[in-house]
Design an enzyme around this catalytic site. Sequence first.
Site, mmCIF file in Angstrom:
data_model
loop_
_atom_site.group_PDB
_atom_site.id
_atom_site.type_symbol
_atom_site.label_atom_id
_atom_site.label_comp_id
_atom_site.label_asym_id
_atom_site.label_seq_id
_atom_site.Cartn_x
_atom_site.Cartn_y
_atom_site.Cartn_z
ATOM 1 N N CYS A 77 1.000 -0.893 -0.089
ATOM 2 C CA CYS A 77 0.014 0.066 0.128
ATOM 3 C C CYS A 77 0.711 1.563 0.127
ATOM 4 C CB CYS A 77 -1.048 -0.119 1.118
ATOM 5 S SG CYS A 77 0.288 -0.318 2.980
ATOM 6 N N GLU A 95 -4.036 3.744 -8.435
ATOM 7 C CA GLU A 95 -2.927 3.298 -7.910
ATOM 8 C C GLU A 95 -3.033 1.934 -8.913
ATOM 9 O OE1 GLU A 95 -4.638 0.967 -4.102
ATOM 10 O OE2 GLU A 95 -1.915 1.167 -3.280
HETATM 11 P P1 NAD Z 1 -9.696 -4.934 -1.734
HETATM 12 O O1 NAD Z 1 -10.476 -4.151 -1.280
HETATM 13 O O2 NAD Z 1 -10.330 -6.014 -3.092
HETATM 14 O O3 NAD Z 1 -9.859 -6.385 -0.115
HETATM 15 C C1 NAD Z 1 -9.760 -6.506 0.318
HETATM 16 C C2 NAD Z 1 -10.205 -7.388 1.406
HETATM 17 O O4 NAD Z 1 -11.871 -6.974 1.669
HETATM 18 C C3 NAD Z 1 -10.499 -8.863 1.089
HETATM 19 O O5 NAD Z 1 -10.994 -8.993 2.408
HETATM 20 C C4 NAD Z 1 -11.658 -8.857 0.200
HETATM 21 O O6 NAD Z 1 -12.242 -9.844 0.275
HETATM 22 C C5 NAD Z 1 -12.943 -7.850 0.948
HETATM 23 N N1 NAD Z 1 -13.612 -7.406 0.518
HETATM 24 C C6 NAD Z 1 -14.194 -6.884 -0.583
HETATM 25 N N2 NAD Z 1 -15.483 -6.908 -1.272
HETATM 26 C C7 NAD Z 1 -15.934 -6.184 0.440
HETATM 27 C C8 NAD Z 1 -17.061 -5.953 0.775
HETATM 28 N N3 NAD Z 1 -17.904 -5.506 0.106
HETATM 29 N N4 NAD Z 1 -18.098 -6.007 2.247
HETATM 30 C C9 NAD Z 1 -16.823 -6.494 2.711
HETATM 31 N N5 NAD Z 1 -15.458 -7.414 2.932
HETATM 32 C C10 NAD Z 1 -15.231 -7.085 1.467
HETATM 33 O O7 NAD Z 1 -8.766 -5.060 -2.241
HETATM 34 P P2 NAD Z 1 -6.863 -5.978 -2.669
HETATM 35 O O8 NAD Z 1 -7.353 -5.678 -3.543
HETATM 36 O O9 NAD Z 1 -7.721 -7.118 -1.688
HETATM 37 O O10 NAD Z 1 -5.729 -5.682 -1.418
HETATM 38 C C11 NAD Z 1 -5.472 -4.908 -2.682
HETATM 39 C C12 NAD Z 1 -5.325 -3.270 -1.684
HETATM 40 O O11 NAD Z 1 -5.489 -2.777 -0.670
HETATM 41 C C13 NAD Z 1 -4.581 -2.067 -2.146
HETATM 42 O O12 NAD Z 1 -5.236 -0.858 -2.607
HETATM 43 C C14 NAD Z 1 -4.004 -1.142 -1.016
HETATM 44 O O13 NAD Z 1 -3.589 -0.112 -1.291
HETATM 45 C C15 NAD Z 1 -5.126 -1.898 0.041
HETATM 46 N N6 NAD Z 1 -3.964 -1.642 1.044
HETATM 47 C C16 NAD Z 1 -4.022 -0.701 2.298
HETATM 48 C C17 NAD Z 1 -2.375 -1.136 3.336
HETATM 49 C C18 NAD Z 1 -3.556 0.168 4.099
HETATM 50 O O14 NAD Z 1 -2.194 -0.136 5.664
HETATM 51 N N7 NAD Z 1 -3.164 1.405 4.165
HETATM 52 C C19 NAD Z 1 -2.097 -2.104 3.373
HETATM 53 C C20 NAD Z 1 -2.500 -3.276 2.367
HETATM 54 C C21 NAD Z 1 -2.852 -3.075 1.271
#
Ligand code: NAD
Length: 490
Positions: free
Chosen positions: A296, A392
């Site tokens: 991230c 991103e």
């Molecule tokens: P994502 O938002 O697609 O999914 C993250 C999690 O949310 C997964 O477990 C997914 O199943 C769940 N999810 C998806 N839809 C949902 C809903 N409607 N309700 C509840 N949960 C739901 O993200 P990703 O693609 O897995 O991860 C990448 C993203 O995470 C990037 O944008 C990255 O920047 C961010 N990230 C942020 C940090 C931070 O600390 N700020 C750290 C790591 C990753």
Amino acid sequence: MTVTPDIHAPIEHTKLLIGGEFVDALDGKVFDTINPSTGEVITQVAEGSAADVDRAVAVARDAFENGPWRRMKPNERAAALWRLGDLLLADADEMGRVETLDQGKPFAFAKGGDVPSAAGLFHYMSGFATKLEGATIPISAPGNFHTYTRREALGVVGLIVPWNFPLTISAWKLAPALAAGNTVVLKPAEATPLSALRLGQLALEAGIPPGVFNVVNGYGSTVGQRLAEHPDVDKVSFTGSTATGRRILDSAKGNLKRVTLELGGKSANIIFPDADIEAAIAGSSAGIFFNAGQACAAASRLYVHDDVYDEVIAGMAEKARQIKVGDGFDPTSEIGPVASKEHFDRVSGYLEVGKGEGEVVTGGARLGERGYFIEPTIFAGAAPDARIIKEEIFGPVVVASRFSDTDDVIAQANDTRYGLASGVWTSNVSTAHSVAARIQAGTVWVNSYGVFDPSMPFGGMKESGWGREMGHDVMHDYTDVKTVCVNIDG
Ligand code: NAD
């Protein structure tokens, strides 16, 4: 001792963890989890549904209200969390193997980086169990009162995590939530459920009572959404994309549960002409290419002063070309694949967008025909409003721009909806501190990039999120303050 993992050895835990038992989903469904280095199925994992979330939340509620965890002496809770850290370290070979199989990152990093980093979280956060103190308050209201605050656990906490650092980000949330005495239901990302299940087993071995830490695997639109909207969940802590963060907020509004959001980033990394250029090249390359750019806080926008631009870009291009990209179990691999086919397609799409918006300095293509490998890529010369500068990408892709004026580069750095992290490279101490103060980001690294520690608060400004992970600050996000006002005159 270097151990060569047996990648075909069976995976011990593939079910849901509810109430201390590994159980099938109520409807018996399973889904495949895939090795992104090969595209092959590792194993099948129980696929939870909303009904499984309901049963895990009921168990967690009972463990919170009636179980020993929150009533335990704080030093006993601390000891259990410390033991979990120790057990993780002792399990580094198997936990590292599981994480590499599922996520793709090099085994040396999973075993030598993610596992000790997660263990460090449990060790550090265990100390808060004995230090959740309130204050005595001298009040001025008429009468004679003894007034104090108590810091109390929130109750049942839902944790929703992504697939880039499945174990570490679970530990970021789990360690403070448990230290405060909460009980937890964790939803791993559907692409990477295995390390959380193994962590659940270790938690039981560490003496964390059944029902305190539950794991429900499954999809975001079913399990994630139910956890975020569940009326008996007191708080949800989410890490993932900004788009999903907005959905979580919608889901959480029913019972106004507390929400922590750790979201996306498009972090600016600025190299001034007086920087140690060799160090800046090395740090900036690691800042974007580490974990195949799936961080991230990745240093995905690079701003280099005109005077050193050519030297820096040539140096970074050389480093990018030298990086060994390969299967996580090849000991020479420095970065692995991106974590899933879906994400590979997304990053590949951005490579095509970037070719239209800027010049390819190096990379820009997939590597090989098997697995989800992408060349470390540098784009240059894109306009400030180009999609590759604004959006991103979350892959090994950096976009380089020139600058000549400090005010201008700060304006460009802040010209984003995100505010997660930033880098500043300079030998001038005034530049370092003044730029750090003016950048809108939750973390600024100076003459370094991507330094994390359990004691350093981490989180976003602007649309990168709400709240903080780690450090002292995180404990505010897993506790509530109660004020007690006692009339001591009668
Ligand atoms: P994502 O938002 O697609 O999914 C993250 C999690 O949310 C997964 O477990 C997914 O199943 C769940 N999810 C998806 N839809 C949902 C809903 N409607 N309700 C509840 N949960 C739901 O993200 P990703 O693609 O897995 O991860 C990448 C993203 O995470 C990037 O944008 C990255 O920047 C961010 N990230 C942020 C940090 C931070 O600390 N700020 C750290 C790591 C990753």
